[in-house]
Design a protein around this motif. Structure first.
Motif, PDB file in Angstrom:
ATOM      1  N   ASP A   1       0.514  -1.218   0.146  1.00  0.00           N
ATOM      2  CA  ASP A   1       0.450  -0.154   0.007  1.00  0.00           C
ATOM      3  C   ASP A   1       0.551   0.986  -0.070  1.00  0.00           C
ATOM      4  OD1 ASP A   1      -2.137  -1.565  -0.430  1.00  0.00           O
ATOM      5  OD2 ASP A   1      -2.485  -1.272   1.764  1.00  0.00           O
ATOM      6  N   ASP A   2       1.882   0.834   0.754  1.00  0.00           N
ATOM      7  CA  ASP A   2       2.728   2.077   0.875  1.00  0.00           C
ATOM      8  C   ASP A   2       3.486   2.766  -1.049  1.00  0.00           C
ATOM      9  OD1 ASP A   2       3.830   4.406   1.770  1.00  0.00           O
ATOM     10  OD2 ASP A   2       6.068   3.126   1.422  1.00  0.00           O
ATOM     11  N   THR A   3       3.994   1.448  -1.144  1.00  0.00           N
ATOM     12  CA  THR A   3       4.598   1.870  -2.736  1.00  0.00           C
ATOM     13  C   THR A   3       3.628   1.738  -3.331  1.00  0.00           C
ATOM     14  OG1 THR A   3       5.867  -0.640  -1.938  1.00  0.00           O
ATOM     15  CG2 THR A   3       5.925   0.085  -4.358  1.00  0.00           C
ATOM     16  N   ASP A   4       2.233   2.248  -3.797  1.00  0.00           N
ATOM     17  CA  ASP A   4       1.592   2.074  -4.317  1.00  0.00           C
ATOM     18  C   ASP A   4       1.231   3.486  -4.146  1.00  0.00           C
ATOM     19  OD1 ASP A   4       0.544  -0.579  -4.731  1.00  0.00           O
ATOM     20  OD2 ASP A   4      -0.605  -0.531  -3.944  1.00  0.00           O
ATOM     21  N   LYS A   5       1.007   4.801  -3.430  1.00  0.00           N
ATOM     22  CA  LYS A   5       0.592   5.879  -3.000  1.00  0.00           C
ATOM     23  C   LYS A   5       1.974   6.608  -2.725  1.00  0.00           C
ATOM     24  CE  LYS A   5      -1.996   5.088   1.195  1.00  0.00           C
ATOM     25  NZ  LYS A   5      -3.340   5.406   0.856  1.00  0.00           N
ATOM     26  N   LYS A   6       2.901   5.836  -3.219  1.00  0.00           N
ATOM     27  CA  LYS A   6       4.260   6.612  -3.819  1.00  0.00           C
ATOM     28  C   LYS A   6       4.424   6.816  -4.760  1.00  0.00           C
ATOM     29  CE  LYS A   6       6.806   6.212   0.796  1.00  0.00           C
ATOM     30  NZ  LYS A   6       8.327   5.329   1.482  1.00  0.00           N
ATOM     31  N   LEU A   7       4.290   6.015  -5.492  1.00  0.00           N
ATOM     32  CA  LEU A   7       4.329   6.332  -7.057  1.00  0.00           C
ATOM     33  C   LEU A   7       3.054   6.724  -7.539  1.00  0.00           C
ATOM     34  CD1 LEU A   7       5.268   1.872  -7.298  1.00  0.00           C
ATOM     35  CD2 LEU A   7       7.335   4.605  -8.088  1.00  0.00           C
TER      36      LEU A   7
ATOM     37  N   ALA B   1       4.160  10.277  -7.158  1.00  0.00           N
ATOM     38  CA  ALA B   1       5.226  10.228  -7.863  1.00  0.00           C
ATOM     39  C   ALA B   1       5.119  10.628  -9.468  1.00  0.00           C
ATOM     40  CB  ALA B   1       5.911   9.680  -8.226  1.00  0.00           C
ATOM     41  N   VAL B   2       4.022  10.243 -10.288  1.00  0.00           N
ATOM     42  CA  VAL B   2       3.068   9.512 -11.145  1.00  0.00           C
ATOM     43  C   VAL B   2       2.543  11.060 -11.242  1.00  0.00           C
ATOM     44  CG1 VAL B   2       1.471   9.062 -11.869  1.00  0.00           C
ATOM     45  CG2 VAL B   2       2.691   8.950 -13.759  1.00  0.00           C
ATOM     46  N   ARG B   3       1.781  11.461 -10.632  1.00  0.00           N
ATOM     47  CA  ARG B   3       0.799  12.220 -10.562  1.00  0.00           C
ATOM     48  C   ARG B   3       1.766  14.242 -10.373  1.00  0.00           C
ATOM     49  NH1 ARG B   3       1.384  17.276  -8.565  1.00  0.00           N
ATOM     50  NH2 ARG B   3      -1.001  18.432  -8.452  1.00  0.00           N
ATOM     51  N   ASP B   4       3.240  14.312  -9.600  1.00  0.00           N
ATOM     52  CA  ASP B   4       3.476  15.023  -9.277  1.00  0.00           C
ATOM     53  C   ASP B   4       4.251  15.897 -10.462  1.00  0.00           C
ATOM     54  OD1 ASP B   4       2.448  15.202  -7.306  1.00  0.00           O
ATOM     55  OD2 ASP B   4       4.520  14.813  -5.241  1.00  0.00           O
ATOM     56  N   PHE B   5       4.654  14.730 -10.911  1.00  0.00           N
ATOM     57  CA  PHE B   5       5.318  14.796 -12.580  1.00  0.00           C
ATOM     58  C   PHE B   5       5.101  15.318 -13.483  1.00  0.00           C
ATOM     59  CE2 PHE B   5       7.684  13.220 -16.311  1.00  0.00           C
ATOM     60  CZ  PHE B   5       8.974  13.258 -16.225  1.00  0.00           C
ATOM     61  N   THR B   6       3.806  14.568 -13.570  1.00  0.00           N
ATOM     62  CA  THR B   6       2.586  15.517 -15.173  1.00  0.00           C
ATOM     63  C   THR B   6       2.927  16.478 -14.924  1.00  0.00           C
ATOM     64  OG1 THR B   6       1.830  13.351 -14.633  1.00  0.00           O
ATOM     65  CG2 THR B   6       0.758  14.967 -15.238  1.00  0.00           C
TER      66      THR B   6
ATOM     67  N   PHE C   1      14.280  12.279 -11.814  1.00  0.00           N
ATOM     68  CA  PHE C   1      13.722  11.046 -12.013  1.00  0.00           C
ATOM     69  C   PHE C   1      13.546  10.068 -10.664  1.00  0.00           C
ATOM     70  CE2 PHE C   1      15.092  10.391 -16.245  1.00  0.00           C
ATOM     71  CZ  PHE C   1      13.105  10.539 -17.074  1.00  0.00           C
ATOM     72  N   LYS C   2      14.189  11.717  -9.815  1.00  0.00           N
ATOM     73  CA  LYS C   2      14.404  11.725  -8.270  1.00  0.00           C
ATOM     74  C   LYS C   2      13.106  10.490  -7.949  1.00  0.00           C
ATOM     75  CE  LYS C   2      15.842  13.867  -4.004  1.00  0.00           C
ATOM     76  NZ  LYS C   2      16.936  12.399  -3.830  1.00  0.00           N
ATOM     77  N   ASN C   3      12.277  11.442  -8.412  1.00  0.00           N
ATOM     78  CA  ASN C   3      11.211  10.594  -7.466  1.00  0.00           C
ATOM     79  C   ASN C   3      10.346   9.190  -7.357  1.00  0.00           C
ATOM     80  OD1 ASN C   3      10.123  12.969  -6.457  1.00  0.00           O
ATOM     81  ND2 ASN C   3       8.167  13.525  -7.492  1.00  0.00           N
ATOM     82  N   PHE C   4      10.791   8.536  -8.462  1.00  0.00           N
ATOM     83  CA  PHE C   4      10.496   7.025  -8.457  1.00  0.00           C
ATOM     84  C   PHE C   4      11.286   6.238  -8.149  1.00  0.00           C
ATOM     85  CE2 PHE C   4       8.808   9.514 -12.345  1.00  0.00           C
ATOM     86  CZ  PHE C   4       7.254   9.462 -11.517  1.00  0.00           C
ATOM     87  N   THR C   5      12.959   7.057  -7.900  1.00  0.00           N
ATOM     88  CA  THR C   5      13.561   5.922  -7.807  1.00  0.00           C
ATOM     89  C   THR C   5      14.455   6.070  -6.351  1.00  0.00           C
ATOM     90  OG1 THR C   5      15.969   8.298  -8.103  1.00  0.00           O
ATOM     91  CG2 THR C   5      15.871   6.566 -10.011  1.00  0.00           C
ATOM     92  N   ASP C   6      13.270   7.363  -5.694  1.00  0.00           N
ATOM     93  CA  ASP C   6      13.514   7.118  -4.182  1.00  0.00           C
ATOM     94  C   ASP C   6      12.962   6.436  -3.201  1.00  0.00           C
ATOM     95  OD1 ASP C   6      15.731   9.234  -4.147  1.00  0.00           O
ATOM     96  OD2 ASP C   6      15.058  10.947  -3.633  1.00  0.00           O
TER      97      ASP C   6
END
Length: 502
Positions: free
Chosen positions: A244-250, A253-258, A299-304
């Protein structure tokens, strides 16, 4: 929406004009002695039928497969088809999994396999490419020239269907849709006439071909503006054990990247995958940078978030395309559907993104519990920033006609499974998935959680039950309908081959 289903097709054929000659296109074309005709049990027929992404399309058996090598040969085929009442289909790469869109039973299949030329002017970057090319093949042909085709993200995808549907590219924030880069179409009309369609010679038809699919004729050459390119950087981040934590973070991250990414050379696709018996429940990300090395932090939001596997590296674009084909599910029936959502605000991102992903998990959990062998469910979150719309408008009009007032996300929802007998049953699952997304979005727009926005469907991911033309702007749908009637007054493409109709 006018959809040529098998039942409707049968009805149209039964009521066809008695003036139509009871001829057979396969026999007539074969008698010419100049066009390759392959019959069932012939190795070329069997090989070509196996090239579809979905086995449900491979299971439909054309009476023969025709392999034209030029626009004039396509013209001859259409001239003969106009004297019959046979259904038919045109196939580029066969990546559209909807039955009858590029597949047929009881009539001829026109394969563009031999229309696979790629002629580049190394000075101007003008590229003449045939619809028989696949993305990995054309990337290999252009390797070392310093130019690239603005195409899709999976190498096995055919150029013809991709471009006619619009075509979303890793490079779309720089150059718009794949279709935005077409300078001219060599088009064979239903009556066999061949025309060079440009923005000046046939303005309305040129616009209609940018997102109008197979409603106007058969394209035998795309004159494209290629784009300068050297090495690229890309690959996958893999999170094999979701939580659940990974889901929320990813999802965050994709929303913020957009919204916040300002580097048009950077692109991502964020996918979640699930399979029967919980053998797979993971995230796989596709990262791309149009350059040898992305600036630090891109791509820091994803790699972190901490992927277990990172295959991203500097490579040629041809190598990236060739390495992407693992994503094509083999030997399965494939269903693909899509929805477009306005980007939620930072304050509402968790409410929207988490709820939509939870909806997908709920429906896919139900599907995984069915007695249907081999189910794999996936969802892909794909940024559609306003910059793509800006670039598309800069490069000329198209039917998609997206405005740059809001950022959006394109959601792709896939199910694959083994038994073809479950096609309609799984179609209900697909419909429940995309309709749930749409219902939630409309509710959030009504209560102010999401902004009001024009939300066209992305044709290349559309499901046959979805109303692609109904989601376009009314004036663009009307233009497509008028142009289709003008160039095909007898309705050859409207009534005898599958697909969406304006």
């Amino acid at each position: 929406m006018l959809l040529l289903t098998p039942k409707r097709l049968a009805s149209l054929l039964l009521t066809a004009s008695t003036a139509v000659v009871n001829a057979d296109t396969c026999d007539e074309v074969e008698a010419l002695g100049t066009i390759e005709v392959s019959r069932p049990l012939n190795p070329t027929y069997i090989t070509e039928q196996a090239q579809y992404w979905s086995t449900s399309c491979s299971a439909l058996k054309p009476t023969c497969i025709l392999f034209p090598r030029s626009a004039s040969q396509v013209s001859q085929i259409l001239t003969h088809l106009s004297t019959t009442n046979e259904p038919f289909a045109i196939k580029s790469g066969g990546h559209n999994p909807n039955n009858y869109f590029s597949s047929v039973s009881g009539g001829p299949l026109i394969s563009t396999q031999h229309l696979s030329h790629a002629y580049l002017d190394p000075t101007t970057g003008i590229l003449d490419a045939g619809p028989g090319n696949r993305l990995d093949g054309i990337a290999a042909k252009l390797q070392g020239t310093g130019w690239t085709f603005v195409g899709g993200r999976i190498g096995n995808t055919g150029v013809g269907g991709l471009v006619l549907g619009g075509g979303l590219s890793y490079m779309s924030a720089q150059y718009g849709w794949a279709a935005s880069n077409v300078l001219a179409y060599e088009l064979v009309f239903a009556n066999g006439t061949i025309a060079n369609v440009t923005a000046t010679s046939h303005a309305d038809l040129f616009k209609a071909l940018r997102g109008g699919l197979n409603n106007f004729g058969i394209v035998t050459n795309y004159r494209l503006q290629a784009r300068r390119q050297g090495d690229v950087w890309g690959g996958n981040l893999v999170f094999p054990l979701r939580s659940d934590d990974t889901d929320k973070k990813l999802l965050a991250a994709v929303r913020d990247f957009t919204e916040y990414n300002t580097d048009d050379k950077a692109a991502v696709i964020v996918t979640a995958e699930r399979a029967n018996l919980n053998l797979v429940d993971s995230w796989i990300l596709f990262l791309f940078y149009d350059g040898g090395t992305p600036p630090e932090g891109t791509f820091k939001n994803f790699t972190d978030i901490g992927p277990l596997l990172d295959t991203c590296r500097t490579r040629t674009y041809a190598d990236l395309m060739a390495s992407s084909n693992w994503a094509v599910v083999k030997a399965s029936v494939v269903d693909i559907a899509t929805e477009t959502i306005p980007l939620p605000s930072r304050a509402n991102k968790a409410k929207v993104m988490d709820a939509l992903h939870a909806h997908w998990r709920n429906v896919s959990s139900t599907a995984l519990g069915l007695d249907v062998p081999g189910i794999v469910a996936s969802i892909a979150w794909q940024p559609f920033p306003r910059r793509i719309a800006q670039q598309a408008k800069r490069l000329g009009p198209d039917l998609i006609d997206a405005d740059d007032e809001v950022d959006r996300i394109i959601i792709e929802m896939n199910y694959s499974f083994l038994p073809q007998s479950q096609y309609e049953r799984m179609a209900d699952t697909v419909q429940a998935t995309y309709e749930g997304v749409r219902k939630s979005v409309l509710g959030w727009q009504a209560d102010g959680t999401l902004p009001q926005a024009y939300l066209p469907l992305f044709a290349n991911y559309g499901f046959y039950r979805q109303d692609y033309f109904g989601r376009l702007r009314p004036e663009n749908r009307a233009l497509a309908r008028r142009v289709a009637q003008e160039v095909d007054p007898n309705g050859l493409f409207r009534t005898r081959t599958g697909g969406w109709r304006p």
